[in-house]
Design a protein around this motif. Structure first.
Motif, PDB file in Angstrom:
ATOM      1  N   PHE A 285       0.936  -1.011   0.165  1.00 12.06           N
ATOM      2  CA  PHE A 285       0.131   0.411  -0.074  1.00 12.06           C
ATOM      3  C   PHE A 285       1.369   1.154   0.452  1.00 12.06           C
ATOM      4  O   PHE A 285       1.767   1.708   0.977  1.00 12.06           O
ATOM      5  CB  PHE A 285      -0.664   0.413   1.306  1.00 12.06           C
ATOM      6  CG  PHE A 285      -1.899  -0.811   0.984  1.00 12.06           C
ATOM      7  CD1 PHE A 285      -3.434  -0.973   1.445  1.00 12.06           C
ATOM      8  CD2 PHE A 285      -1.774  -2.314   2.091  1.00 12.06           C
ATOM      9  CE1 PHE A 285      -4.566  -2.098   0.257  1.00 12.06           C
ATOM     10  CE2 PHE A 285      -2.749  -3.651   1.313  1.00 12.06           C
ATOM     11  CZ  PHE A 285      -3.318  -3.242   1.455  1.00 12.06           C
ATOM     12  N   ASN A 286       0.692   2.165  -1.163  1.00  7.35           N
ATOM     13  CA  ASN A 286       1.261   3.355  -0.906  1.00  7.35           C
ATOM     14  C   ASN A 286       0.461   4.605  -0.947  1.00  7.35           C
ATOM     15  O   ASN A 286      -0.671   4.474  -1.549  1.00  7.35           O
ATOM     16  CB  ASN A 286       2.281   3.409  -2.252  1.00  7.35           C
ATOM     17  CG  ASN A 286       3.087   2.444  -2.507  1.00  7.35           C
ATOM     18  OD1 ASN A 286       3.496   2.239  -0.919  1.00  7.35           O
ATOM     19  ND2 ASN A 286       3.719   1.484  -3.283  1.00  7.35           N
ATOM     20  N   PRO A 287       1.300   5.335  -0.733  1.00  5.82           N
ATOM     21  CA  PRO A 287      -0.491   6.964  -0.164  1.00  5.82           C
ATOM     22  C   PRO A 287      -0.179   7.185  -1.841  1.00  5.82           C
ATOM     23  O   PRO A 287       0.697   6.987  -3.161  1.00  5.82           O
ATOM     24  CB  PRO A 287       0.342   8.188   0.237  1.00  5.82           C
ATOM     25  CG  PRO A 287       1.883   7.019   1.334  1.00  5.82           C
ATOM     26  CD  PRO A 287       1.864   5.925   0.369  1.00  5.82           C
TER      27      PRO A 287
ATOM     28  N   LYS B 170      -5.723  13.704  -6.227  1.00  3.70           N
ATOM     29  CA  LYS B 170      -5.233  13.568  -4.894  1.00  3.70           C
ATOM     30  C   LYS B 170      -5.936  15.005  -4.274  1.00  3.70           C
ATOM     31  O   LYS B 170      -7.113  15.253  -3.221  1.00  3.70           O
ATOM     32  CB  LYS B 170      -4.667  13.517  -4.579  1.00  3.70           C
ATOM     33  CG  LYS B 170      -4.224  12.880  -2.662  1.00  3.70           C
ATOM     34  CD  LYS B 170      -3.036  13.320  -2.466  1.00  3.70           C
ATOM     35  CE  LYS B 170      -3.112  12.939  -0.304  1.00  3.70           C
ATOM     36  NZ  LYS B 170      -0.894  13.023  -0.460  1.00  3.70           N
TER      37      LYS B 170
ATOM     38  N   GLY C 220      -6.527   8.571   5.316  1.00  2.00           N
ATOM     39  CA  GLY C 220      -5.098   8.173   4.176  1.00  2.00           C
ATOM     40  C   GLY C 220      -5.954   8.174   2.737  1.00  2.00           C
ATOM     41  O   GLY C 220      -6.850   7.148   2.963  1.00  2.00           O
TER      42      GLY C 220
ATOM     43  N   TYR D 283      -4.754   4.908  -0.426  1.00  2.00           N
ATOM     44  CA  TYR D 283      -3.382   4.229  -0.532  1.00  2.00           C
ATOM     45  C   TYR D 283      -4.541   3.960  -1.810  1.00  2.00           C
ATOM     46  O   TYR D 283      -5.094   3.731  -2.397  1.00  2.00           O
ATOM     47  CB  TYR D 283      -3.230   3.843   0.334  1.00  2.00           C
ATOM     48  CG  TYR D 283      -2.900   3.864   1.833  1.00  2.00           C
ATOM     49  CD1 TYR D 283      -1.770   4.007   1.933  1.00  2.00           C
ATOM     50  CD2 TYR D 283      -3.980   4.852   2.702  1.00  2.00           C
ATOM     51  CE1 TYR D 283      -1.286   4.387   3.283  1.00  2.00           C
ATOM     52  CE2 TYR D 283      -3.460   4.842   3.470  1.00  2.00           C
ATOM     53  CZ  TYR D 283      -2.046   5.011   4.438  1.00  2.00           C
ATOM     54  OH  TYR D 283      -1.264   4.989   5.625  1.00  2.00           O
ATOM     55  N   THR D 284      -2.689   3.682  -2.774  1.00  2.00           N
ATOM     56  CA  THR D 284      -2.804   2.338  -4.229  1.00  2.00           C
ATOM     57  C   THR D 284      -2.513   1.344  -3.736  1.00  2.00           C
ATOM     58  O   THR D 284      -1.761   1.220  -2.652  1.00  2.00           O
ATOM     59  CB  THR D 284      -2.772   3.506  -5.064  1.00  2.00           C
ATOM     60  OG1 THR D 284      -0.841   3.424  -5.010  1.00  2.00           O
ATOM     61  CG2 THR D 284      -2.766   4.474  -5.543  1.00  2.00           C
ATOM     62  N   MET D 285      -3.180   0.230  -4.046  1.00  2.00           N
ATOM     63  CA  MET D 285      -2.571  -1.090  -4.110  1.00  2.00           C
ATOM     64  C   MET D 285      -2.179  -1.999  -4.718  1.00  2.00           C
ATOM     65  O   MET D 285      -2.728  -1.617  -6.296  1.00  2.00           O
ATOM     66  CB  MET D 285      -4.324  -1.968  -3.058  1.00  2.00           C
ATOM     67  CG  MET D 285      -4.003  -3.238  -1.936  1.00  2.00           C
ATOM     68  SD  MET D 285      -5.139  -4.770  -1.996  1.00  2.00           S
ATOM     69  CE  MET D 285      -5.453  -4.997  -3.722  1.00  2.00           C
TER      70      MET D 285
ATOM     71  N   ARG E  58      -9.027   3.432   5.870  1.00  2.00           N
ATOM     72  CA  ARG E  58      -8.290   3.889   4.265  1.00  2.00           C
ATOM     73  C   ARG E  58      -9.281   3.351   2.973  1.00  2.00           C
ATOM     74  O   ARG E  58     -10.544   2.637   3.902  1.00  2.00           O
ATOM     75  CB  ARG E  58      -7.369   2.853   4.619  1.00  2.00           C
ATOM     76  CG  ARG E  58      -5.704   2.611   5.312  1.00  2.00           C
ATOM     77  CD  ARG E  58      -4.554   1.799   4.997  1.00  2.00           C
ATOM     78  NE  ARG E  58      -3.311   1.543   5.825  1.00  2.00           N
ATOM     79  CZ  ARG E  58      -2.468   1.302   5.414  1.00  2.00           C
ATOM     80  NH1 ARG E  58      -2.357   0.183   4.666  1.00  2.00           N
ATOM     81  NH2 ARG E  58      -1.459   1.337   6.508  1.00  2.00           N
TER      82      ARG E  58
ATOM     83  N   VAL F 241      -8.639   2.932  -0.467  1.00  2.00           N
ATOM     84  CA  VAL F 241      -8.224   2.069  -0.882  1.00  2.00           C
ATOM     85  C   VAL F 241      -8.249   1.630  -2.176  1.00  2.00           C
ATOM     86  O   VAL F 241      -9.107   1.395  -2.660  1.00  2.00           O
ATOM     87  CB  VAL F 241      -7.790   0.552  -0.657  1.00  2.00           C
ATOM     88  CG1 VAL F 241      -6.543  -0.250  -1.346  1.00  2.00           C
ATOM     89  CG2 VAL F 241      -7.014   0.989   0.966  1.00  2.00           C
TER      90      VAL F 241
END
Length: 422
Positions: A204-206, A213, A229, A231-233, A254, A256
Motif C-alpha cells: 500500500f502506497n499513499p 488527490k 489516508g 492509498y493505492t494497492m 483507509r 484504497v
C-alpha cells in the motif's frame, strides 16, 4: 434397517443444494443474449461482448464441475466414515479435548485445501489466464496460501480453542460467551486488517500528489469526511481486475484504490467510485451490515448449543466418540439451509445499500457530473471485467450482493440530479 433421520436430512440438503445450484446455472446461461444491450452500444465491441458471454459460460461450467466433484467426495467421505477416521487420528496424539479438537479441525481444513487446490490452480492459471485476467506467479499463488494457513492457525486457532472451552465449561450460557468472543474477534480484525494483515499480501502506497488527490480532498472536505489516508494497492500483482474500497475504523481507516482501477478510469469516474464507497460509510451501511452479521452469528451459536453431543447426529456420521469439536463441524451441515435463507436476506439488504450508495454519489457530485461519471465508470469496469450484463433474476436473488449493472444504471438515470444534467 433403521434409517438415521439426521443422515437422511443431511444427504437431502446436499443433493437439493446441488440441484438448486444446477438449476440456477442453467437459467443464468439461458439468459445470455447475443444482442448487445442499448446502454452498452459503443462501449462494448461486438467481439468483446461475445467474449464476456463465453467467460460466463466457461466459469459457470467450471463451477458446476467443481460442485459436482465436491458433492461426490463429500458423500463418499460421509458414507465411508471419513470423519471418524480423522477423529481417531486426532485422538491418537493423546492430547486433551481442546487440543484434539484443534487437530481434528486442522486435519479437515487441510484435506479440504488439498481437494480444492487443483481447482484453484486451474481457475487461476488456465481459466483466468485464458481470458487475460491472471497476473499471479506460481510463487505468489502458493505463498498466499501459506500465509493464509499461518493466519488461520495464529488467529483462528485461539478463537476455536476459546469456543471449545466455553462450551465445555460454561453450561447453558456457553453460546452467549462464544458469541461475545466471536464479536470481539471480528471487531479486533477490523482494526488489525488494514494495518497488519492486508500488508502481508499487498503493498500500500499513499496516493501520489496531483489533481486526483486534490479533487478527492476537496470532495471529502465538502462532505465533512475526515480522511485518514488515501492509498493505492498493487492489485495488478495478481489480477487485471479493478476495485476500490474502504477498510478499517478510526485512525486505521483507509480509502484504497487498486492500481488497475487508476489505469482504467478517468479522474471524474474515479471520484464517482470513491463517492460511492464514501456513501456506504456516510449512510452507515458498514456498521449495519456488521450488526446483521453479528446477530446471525448469535442465532447460529444459540441453535448450535441445542445440538452439542447429539447421539443421532454423531451416528449419522459413523462416529465412535462424541465430542464438542465434532459437533461444531456436523452442525454446519444442519445449518446450511438456514444459512442460505439468511444469506439471501443479507444480499437483499446489500443490493439496497448499493443503490443508496450510487444515489449518494450522484447527488453529492452534481457539479462534477457524478451520475454520468459513475455510469461511465460502471460501464468501463463491466467491459474490463467481462461482466455478465443479463444475469437471471433468480441468480441475482440467491447469489448477488450487488444489483446487475443495467439495473444500477437505470436507477441512476431516474435520479433528479442526473436527469437535470441530461
Amino acid at each position: 434397517m433403521v434409517v438415521n433421520t439426521y443422515l437422511l436430512f443431511i444427504l437431502s440438503v446436499l443433493l437439493l443444494g446441488y440441484l438448486l445450484e444446477l438449476a440456477v446455472a442453467v437459467l443464468n446461461l439461458r439468459c445470455l443474449s447475443s444482442e448487445l444491450p442499448a446502454e452498452f452500444v459503443g462501449v462494448f465491441e461486438a467481439g468483446e461482448y461475445a467474449r464476456s458471454q463465453e467467460y460466463t459460460r466457461a466459469t459457470t461450467r467450471f463451477s458446476l464441475i467443481q460442485s459436482t466433484c465436491g458433492l461426490i467426495l463429500t458423500l463418499v467421505f460421509i458414507v465411508v466414515g471419513g470423519f471418524n477416521l480423522v477423529d481417531l487420528v486426532a485422538r491418537g496424539f493423546g492430547f486433551g479435548p481442546i487440543a484434539t479438537g484443534l487437530i481434528f479441525t486442522g486435519l479437515l481444513a487441510l484435506l479440504s485445501s488439498l481437494v480444492s487446490l487443483p481447482f484453484s490452480v486451474y481457475s487461476t492459471f488456465v481459466l483466468e489466464q485464458r481470458f487475460g485476467f491472471n497476473t499471479t506467479t506460481l510463487a505468489t499463488f502458493f505463498l498466499d496460501r501459506l500465509k493464509a494457513m499461518a493466519l488461520t492457525v495464529v488467529l483462528g486457532g485461539p478463537l476455536l480453542a476459546a469456543i471449545l472451552w466455553f462450551f465445555a465449561t460454561s453450561g447453558q450460557s456457553a453460546w452467549l460467551y462464544c458469541w461475545l468472543a466471536a464479536v470481539v474477534f471480528i471487531l479486533t480484525m477490523q482494526f488489525l486488517a488494514p494495518a497488519v494483515i492486508m500488508p502481508l499480501f499487498n503493498t500500500f502506497n499513499p496516493l501520489k500528489e496531483g489533481s486526483l488527490k486534490e479533487a478527492i480532498t476537496r470532495y471529502a472536505q465538502r462532505q465533512q469526511f475526515a480522511l485518514q489516508g488515501i492509498y493505492t494497492m498493487d492489485g495488478s500483482k495478481r489480477s487485471t481486475r479493478a476495485n476500490a474500497f474502504f477498510t478499517g475504523f478510526g485512525r486505521f481507516r483507509r480509502i484504497v484504490f487498486f492500481d488497475t482501477l487508476l489505469d482504467k478510469l478517468a479522474e471524474n469516474e474515479l471520484l464517482a467510485v470513491l463517492a460511492h464507497e464514501m456513501g456506504h460509510y456516510k449512510l452507515r451501511h458498514i456498521p449495519l451490515m456488521m450488526i446483521l452479521s453479528v446477530l446471525q452469528m448469535g442465532l447460529m451459536f444459540f441453535i448450535l448449543s441445542r445440538f452439542l453431543g447429539n447421539q443421532g447426529l454423531f451416528a449419522a456420521f459413523g462416529m465412535e466418540h462424541v465430542s464438542i469439536y465434532a459437533s461444531l463441524v456436523f452442525f454446519g451441515f444442519l445449518y446450511s439451509p438456514l444459512s442460505l435463507l439468511l444469506g439471501v436476506g443479507l444480499n437483499i439488504f446489500s443490493r439496497r445499500n448499493e443503490y443508496q450508495a450510487d444515489q449518494y454519489a450522484a447527488e453529492t457530485l452534481v457539479e462534477e457530473g457524478g451520475g454520468e461519471a459513475l455510469i461511465s465508470g460502471l460501464k468501463k469496469l463491466s467491459v474490463s471485467n467481462l461482466s455478465n450484463l443479463t444475469p437471471h433474476p433468480l441468480h441475482v436473488f440467491l447469489n448477488s450482493s450487488h444489483p446487475p449493472v443495467l439495473a444500477r444504471i437505470k436507477a441512476l438515470r431516474h435520479l433528479h440530479p442526473l436527469g437535470s444534467n441530461g
